[in-house]
Design a protein around this motif. Sequence first.
Motif, mmCIF file in Angstrom:
data_model
loop_
_atom_site.group_PDB
_atom_site.id
_atom_site.type_symbol
_atom_site.label_atom_id
_atom_site.label_comp_id
_atom_site.label_asym_id
_atom_site.label_seq_id
_atom_site.Cartn_x
_atom_site.Cartn_y
_atom_site.Cartn_z
ATOM 1 N N VAL A 47 0.826 -1.210 0.000
ATOM 2 C CA VAL A 47 0.000 0.000 0.000
ATOM 3 C C VAL A 47 0.863 1.264 0.000
ATOM 4 N N ALA A 48 1.903 1.268 0.811
ATOM 5 C CA ALA A 48 2.755 2.459 0.906
ATOM 6 C C ALA A 48 3.439 2.748 -0.423
ATOM 7 N N ALA A 49 3.976 1.708 -1.067
ATOM 8 C CA ALA A 49 4.662 1.908 -2.347
ATOM 9 C C ALA A 49 3.674 2.328 -3.429
ATOM 10 N N LEU A 50 2.509 1.680 -3.458
ATOM 11 C CA LEU A 50 1.497 2.044 -4.457
ATOM 12 C C LEU A 50 1.086 3.502 -4.304
ATOM 13 N N THR A 51 0.834 3.918 -3.072
ATOM 14 C CA THR A 51 0.420 5.306 -2.826
ATOM 15 C C THR A 51 1.499 6.283 -3.279
ATOM 16 N N ARG A 52 2.730 5.979 -2.949
ATOM 17 C CA ARG A 52 3.840 6.860 -3.313
ATOM 18 C C ARG A 52 3.940 7.025 -4.830
ATOM 19 N N VAL A 53 3.758 5.920 -5.560
ATOM 20 C CA VAL A 53 3.905 5.962 -7.016
ATOM 21 C C VAL A 53 2.733 6.678 -7.673
ATOM 22 N N VAL A 54 1.493 6.268 -7.355
ATOM 23 C CA VAL A 54 0.348 6.793 -8.111
ATOM 24 C C VAL A 54 -0.001 8.227 -7.734
ATOM 25 N N LEU A 65 -11.007 -6.454 -12.625
ATOM 26 C CA LEU A 65 -10.887 -5.245 -11.819
ATOM 27 C C LEU A 65 -11.208 -4.057 -12.710
ATOM 28 N N LEU A 66 -12.366 -3.456 -12.488
ATOM 29 C CA LEU A 66 -12.770 -2.300 -13.293
ATOM 30 C C LEU A 66 -12.039 -1.054 -12.822
ATOM 31 N N THR A 67 -11.732 -0.182 -13.759
ATOM 32 C CA THR A 67 -11.110 1.087 -13.421
ATOM 33 C C THR A 67 -11.429 2.088 -14.514
ATOM 34 N N SER A 68 -10.951 3.309 -14.348
ATOM 35 C CA SER A 68 -11.111 4.356 -15.355
ATOM 36 C C SER A 68 -9.928 5.301 -15.221
ATOM 37 N N HIS A 69 -9.932 6.332 -16.033
ATOM 38 C CA HIS A 69 -8.890 7.363 -15.938
ATOM 39 C C HIS A 69 -9.428 8.609 -15.239
ATOM 40 N N SER A 70 -10.445 8.444 -14.424
ATOM 41 C CA SER A 70 -11.030 9.590 -13.734
ATOM 42 C C SER A 70 -11.087 9.293 -12.234
ATOM 43 N N PRO A 71 -10.080 9.756 -11.451
ATOM 44 C CA PRO A 71 -8.896 10.489 -11.886
ATOM 45 C C PRO A 71 -7.854 9.560 -12.505
ATOM 46 N N PRO A 72 -6.830 10.141 -13.175
ATOM 47 C CA PRO A 72 -5.878 9.314 -13.920
ATOM 48 C C PRO A 72 -5.163 8.280 -13.064
ATOM 49 N N GLU A 73 -4.890 8.610 -11.801
ATOM 50 C CA GLU A 73 -4.132 7.681 -10.964
ATOM 51 C C GLU A 73 -4.894 6.398 -10.665
ATOM 52 N N MET A 74 -6.201 6.369 -10.904
ATOM 53 C CA MET A 74 -6.959 5.147 -10.644
ATOM 54 C C MET A 74 -6.551 4.033 -11.606
ATOM 55 N N TYR A 75 -6.271 4.395 -12.833
ATOM 56 C CA TYR A 75 -5.796 3.387 -13.791
ATOM 57 C C TYR A 75 -4.407 2.899 -13.389
ATOM 58 N N ASP A 76 -3.546 3.834 -13.015
ATOM 59 C CA ASP A 76 -2.195 3.454 -12.587
ATOM 60 C C ASP A 76 -2.251 2.523 -11.382
ATOM 61 N N ALA A 80 -4.660 0.468 -10.579
ATOM 62 C CA ALA A 80 -5.151 -0.842 -10.999
ATOM 63 C C ALA A 80 -4.042 -1.678 -11.632
ATOM 64 N N ILE A 81 -3.193 -1.047 -12.434
ATOM 65 C CA ILE A 81 -2.089 -1.769 -13.069
ATOM 66 C C ILE A 81 -1.109 -2.281 -12.014
ATOM 67 N N LEU A 82 -0.835 -1.458 -10.998
ATOM 68 C CA LEU A 82 0.066 -1.898 -9.933
ATOM 69 C C LEU A 82 -0.555 -3.030 -9.115
ATOM 70 N N VAL A 83 -1.843 -2.935 -8.826
ATOM 71 C CA VAL A 83 -2.532 -4.013 -8.103
ATOM 72 C C VAL A 83 -2.445 -5.313 -8.902
ATOM 73 N N GLN A 84 -2.654 -5.212 -10.199
ATOM 74 C CA GLN A 84 -2.571 -6.398 -11.059
ATOM 75 C C GLN A 84 -1.193 -7.059 -10.949
ATOM 76 N N ALA A 85 -0.140 -6.239 -11.031
ATOM 77 C CA ALA A 85 1.219 -6.775 -10.975
ATOM 78 C C ALA A 85 1.530 -7.367 -9.594
ATOM 79 N N MET A 86 1.120 -6.679 -8.532
ATOM 80 C CA MET A 86 1.396 -7.167 -7.181
ATOM 81 C C MET A 86 0.614 -8.439 -6.879
#
Length: 531
Positions: free
Chosen positions: A315-322, A372-383, A385-391
Motif C-alpha cells: 500500500v505504501a509503495a502504491l500510494t507513493r507511485v500513483v 478489476l474495473l477502473t477508469s482514468h477519472s482520476p488518472p491515478e486510478m488506472y495506474d 489498478a495496473i500496480l494491483v494487477q502486478a502485485m
Amino acid sequence: MRKALAGLILIAAGVGLGLAFVHPKPPPPPGSMLRARLNADIASSDPGMKRDANTDAVLLHVVEGLVAVREDGSIGPMLASGWTVSPDGRTYRFALRHGVRFHNGAVLTSADVKWSLDRYLAPGSSWRCKPDLSAKGIAAVTQVRTPDPDTVDIVLDRSAPLFLPTLARLDCGSTGISHRASVGPDGKWRYPIGTGPFRWGEWRHNQYVDLVKFDRYQPLPGGTDGNAGGKHALVDRIRFSVIPDGSAASAALLRGSLDVLDALAPNEIGNIEGAPGIKLDSARSSDFYGILLQTGKPPLDDVRLRRALALSIDVAALTRVVTHGTGVPDSSPIPAVNAFYGPAEQVLVKRDLATARALVKASGYRGEPIQLLTSHSPPEMYDAAILVQAMARDAGINVQVVSLDWATQLSQYSSGDYQATMFGFSARLDPSLMYNVLIGDRAVDPRKVWNSPEAIDLLHQSVVTGDRAQRQKILDTLEQKFRAEVPAIILYNTRRVTALRAPVTGYHSWAAQTQRLWNVGLGPVGSGAAR
C-alpha cells in the motif's frame, strides 16, 4: 440566394441540435469571469439526485440547505437561523432566516422547504440520502410540518444524532432547497432555482457550466467557514470548463485560459509548481480510494482469497507511485485527517507474500480471472489498478484490468455489476458516513459491499450515540471486523492540490475537497485577471 438560405437554415439547425443546455435567462453583460475546471461534465443539475462529486461542487454555489458543515466538521446555520430539538430527540424545529430570496425573486418560506423535502423523500426519488432517512437508515422522516411561514418541523421516527450532518452532506446536495418552479408543469426537472450566491446560467454539455452572480443574495455574517459562513459573489460569472485531460488543463492554466485548476493531477504538479504567475494551495482530504469487492459471488466469496489480495499489495509503495508522493497510505475507511483516526485505524496492512500465497492455496483458487474495473477519472486510478494487477500476480492471483469511461464505471458500481472495482469516495467529515458508503443491505442498495449483520448493527450504534469515547470504541470494533472480512481494500487518502493564477484571491482548500468559489475574487483590470 435560395441555396444560401437553405445552407444557413441547415447550419442553424445543426448548431441548435449540438447545443444541449439550459439557459433560463439572457446572457449577462460582459464582466469579471472566474474560470475553473471540471475533469468531467456534471451528471445533472438536480441536487443530490443524479450526481457525482463535480455535480455536488457546482450546485453548492446555486442551492443551499437548512444547515451546512463548518471547517471543523461541526454543523452551522445556512437557510435556518437556528434550530431546537425536542427532549426525545425526534423533532427538529428550524427557524428560517428572514429576507432570503430565490433566484426568481420569490421569498423563501417553510412551504418551499416542505416542497423540497417531500420531493427528496417521494417514492421513486433517487435522492442520495433517501435510504439514510428511512426506516433502515439513521432515522425515518415521518412528517414535515409548517406551523407558520418562518418555521419548519421535521419529525423522525427515532432519535438520530447524525440527522443534521446527514442534511449537510455534500453528496446529498446539502439537502438544497429549490423553488418549485425548478420543476416544469410536466413534473420534470428544469434547472435549479436556489438561494445561493450564484444563479444557474448556461450548461453546454461536455463544454462548460456558467453560473451568474445573484445580486439579491443575503449572506450570513462572517467569512468562509467550510460550506457555512458568509458567502459573497466577488465576480460576475463563474465558468466551470470541462477539461478531462490533466495535461490539457495544466496547459490552459499556464496560458491564462483558466484561473483555478482544482484537483491538480499528481503527475502534473511538477509541470505547474514554480511556473511564473502560478501559486499552489493544498489540504489533506477526508476521502479514500481503494478496491470494492463483490463478496457474494465466487471466487471473491471466499474471505481467504480477499485477505490474500489485500496482503499482496504494498500500500505504501502504491500510494507513493500513483500520487507522486502527495497521498497518505491508509488501510482504514476512516481517513487519516479525521479526529477518529485512532491507534486501531493507523495500522497499515503490510505486504506479506508468504501468507498471501498460503491463503490462495487454502481457498482452492485456481487462477480464474478476476476482473478489476477502473477508469482514468482520476488518472491515478488506472495506474493503481495496473500496480494491483502486478502485485497480485506475485501471490498467484489473476487480476484482469478492464478500463471503462467514468460514466460506465459509475453505472456498474451503482448496480453492483462487477467483481472488483477501483473506486474513490469524496470527503465525508463524519467517520460513520465514511463507513456508510460501504455498509448496508445489498438487496436494497446494490452499491453496498458489506452487508454483514454485525457491521450493520455496529454502524447503527455509531450513529445513535453522542458520546465521543463510546463512538471511538464502536468504530474501533468496526475497524477490526472490516480488516477480518475484507469487503474492500483501502489504499490511500489524497492531498487536494489547487493551482491558481496569481491574481486569484480568497481561495482556500479544505478537507472536504470542494472548490468553493464564493469569496474568491480576481485582481484589477490592469492585471489582466478581470474579464
